[in-house]
Design an enzyme around this catalytic site. Structure first.
Site, PDB file in Angstrom:
ATOM      1  N   PRO A  82       0.811  -1.209   0.000  1.00  0.00           N
ATOM      2  CA  PRO A  82       0.000   0.000   0.000  1.00  0.00           C
ATOM      3  C   PRO A  82       0.849   1.267   0.000  1.00  0.00           C
ATOM      4  CG  PRO A  82       0.005  -1.000   2.169  1.00  0.00           C
ATOM      5  CD  PRO A  82       0.656  -1.983   1.244  1.00  0.00           C
ATOM      6  N   GLU A  83       0.258   2.332  -0.528  1.00  0.00           N
ATOM      7  CA  GLU A  83       0.922   3.627  -0.553  1.00  0.00           C
ATOM      8  C   GLU A  83       0.726   4.322   0.795  1.00  0.00           C
ATOM      9  OE1 GLU A  83       2.322   4.425  -3.700  1.00  0.00           O
ATOM     10  OE2 GLU A  83       1.569   2.522  -4.443  1.00  0.00           O
ATOM     11  N   LYS A  88       4.747   3.770   5.863  1.00  0.00           N
ATOM     12  CA  LYS A  88       3.831   2.647   5.649  1.00  0.00           C
ATOM     13  C   LYS A  88       3.644   1.813   6.914  1.00  0.00           C
ATOM     14  CE  LYS A  88       5.071   2.322   0.791  1.00  0.00           C
ATOM     15  NZ  LYS A  88       5.466   1.425  -0.313  1.00  0.00           N
ATOM     16  N   ASN A 146       4.465   1.359  -5.187  1.00  0.00           N
ATOM     17  CA  ASN A 146       4.734   1.103  -6.593  1.00  0.00           C
ATOM     18  C   ASN A 146       3.885   1.970  -7.529  1.00  0.00           C
ATOM     19  OD1 ASN A 146       6.419  -0.434  -8.337  1.00  0.00           O
ATOM     20  ND2 ASN A 146       4.631  -1.607  -8.998  1.00  0.00           N
ATOM     21  N   ARG A 154       8.378  -6.226  -9.038  1.00  0.00           N
ATOM     22  CA  ARG A 154       7.132  -5.481  -9.048  1.00  0.00           C
ATOM     23  C   ARG A 154       6.836  -5.030 -10.470  1.00  0.00           C
ATOM     24  NH1 ARG A 154       9.891  -3.284  -4.517  1.00  0.00           N
ATOM     25  NH2 ARG A 154       8.852  -3.680  -2.523  1.00  0.00           N
TER      26      ARG A 154
END
Length: 275
Positions: A2-3, A51, A165, A261
């Site tokens: 997650p961002e 995060k 990402n 990724r």
């Protein structure tokens, strides 16, 4: 993974459900802390750091968690059915008289003294959504290794905390560079603008249920005609848009991989090495 804006929103939901309330149930389902019992303690607050999530309790204790790729915290009203996943995926349960917070698939879950929080998050760079944000420090961190690929440098939470990402991909597009371009090859002014843009994007999306990076975009095809998106709106410039037209020039977006990724880029708008 997650961002930072997603983690911030998770912290807010947990804070609203738990802060100021005394726990009536506590269950940490990881071997190291399986016998720890927080029942009877009041939750002081829940905050995000990059995060990472920090849930603080009276008595000087903090529950540190990280979602990584698959983790999630779900909030349920008392009596509501839990739908976050099968029981064997539950790693933490924190409940009061009104709500229950259930942590699913949490790869990082540890109980530590609040005074020792820096042992868990002290390695992080300036938090894009935190009170410690410092653009000059973030820029200096990013440029420490000029040979490092831009995408890798942006994802390194030791440089600046909060980019995942999706934002990495979008920021590379906005900088007109591929994720594999050595960051030292970016003009200093562009690198500085990249840091500023990262801050602006996360701030703009911190309160939104849906992430948007294309505000003000005017989609066009390669021939210059207006591009009609397959979806009602096109919220991201390139992420997840493999083979679809670039919203800036109409060229089909390419997809590859960087550090296991997915990576996306426009071969016309972005310059630099590619896989």
């Amino acid at each position: 993974m997650p961002e930072g804006d997603t983690v911030l929103q998770t912290a807010r939901r947990l804070h609203r459900a738990l802060a100021g309330q005394v726990l009536t149930r506590s269950d940490l389902r990881v071997p190291r802390f399986a016998t720890a019992d927080l029942t009877g303690r009041a939750v002081l607050d829940v905050v995000s750091r990059g995060k990472h999530l920090l849930t603080r309790f009276e008595g000087g204790l903090t529950l540190h968690s990280h979602l990584r790729m698959d983790g999630a915290w779900r909030i349920y009203a008392q009596g509501e059915r839990w739908r976050g996943g099968p029981t064997h995926q539950i790693r933490a349960i924190l409940a009061n008289t009104a709500h229950t917070a259930v942590g699913y698939r949490l790869p990082v879950l540890e109980l530590l003294r609040t005074e020792d929080e820096e042992k868990a998050v002290g390695h992080l760079g300036p938090d894009l959504l935190g009170p410690d944000w410092d653009a000059s420090t973030a820029l200096r961190n990013l440029l420490t290794d000029p040979a490092r690929p831009l995408g890798e440098a942006l994802l390194d939470q030791r440089n600046l905390a909060g980019i995942g990402n999706i934002y990495k991909t979008e920021l590379c597009f906005l900088a007109r560079a591929t994720p594999w371009l050595p960051i030292g090859e970016l003009p200093t002014a562009t690198a500085a603008l990249l840091v500023t843009t990262a801050k602006q994007l996360l701030e703009a999306n911190r309160d939104r249920p849906e992430r948007i990076t294309t505000t003000g975009a005017r989609p066009r095809t390669a021939t210059g005609r207006p591009y009609r998106p397959a979806r009602p709106s096109e919220n991201l410039w390139v992420y997840g848009r493999n083979r679809r037209p670039c919203l800036r020039c109409g060229t089909p977006i390419r997809a590859g991989e960087q550090d296991a990724r997915p990576a996306y880029w426009c071969p016309r708008c972005q310059s630099g090495p590619t896989p």
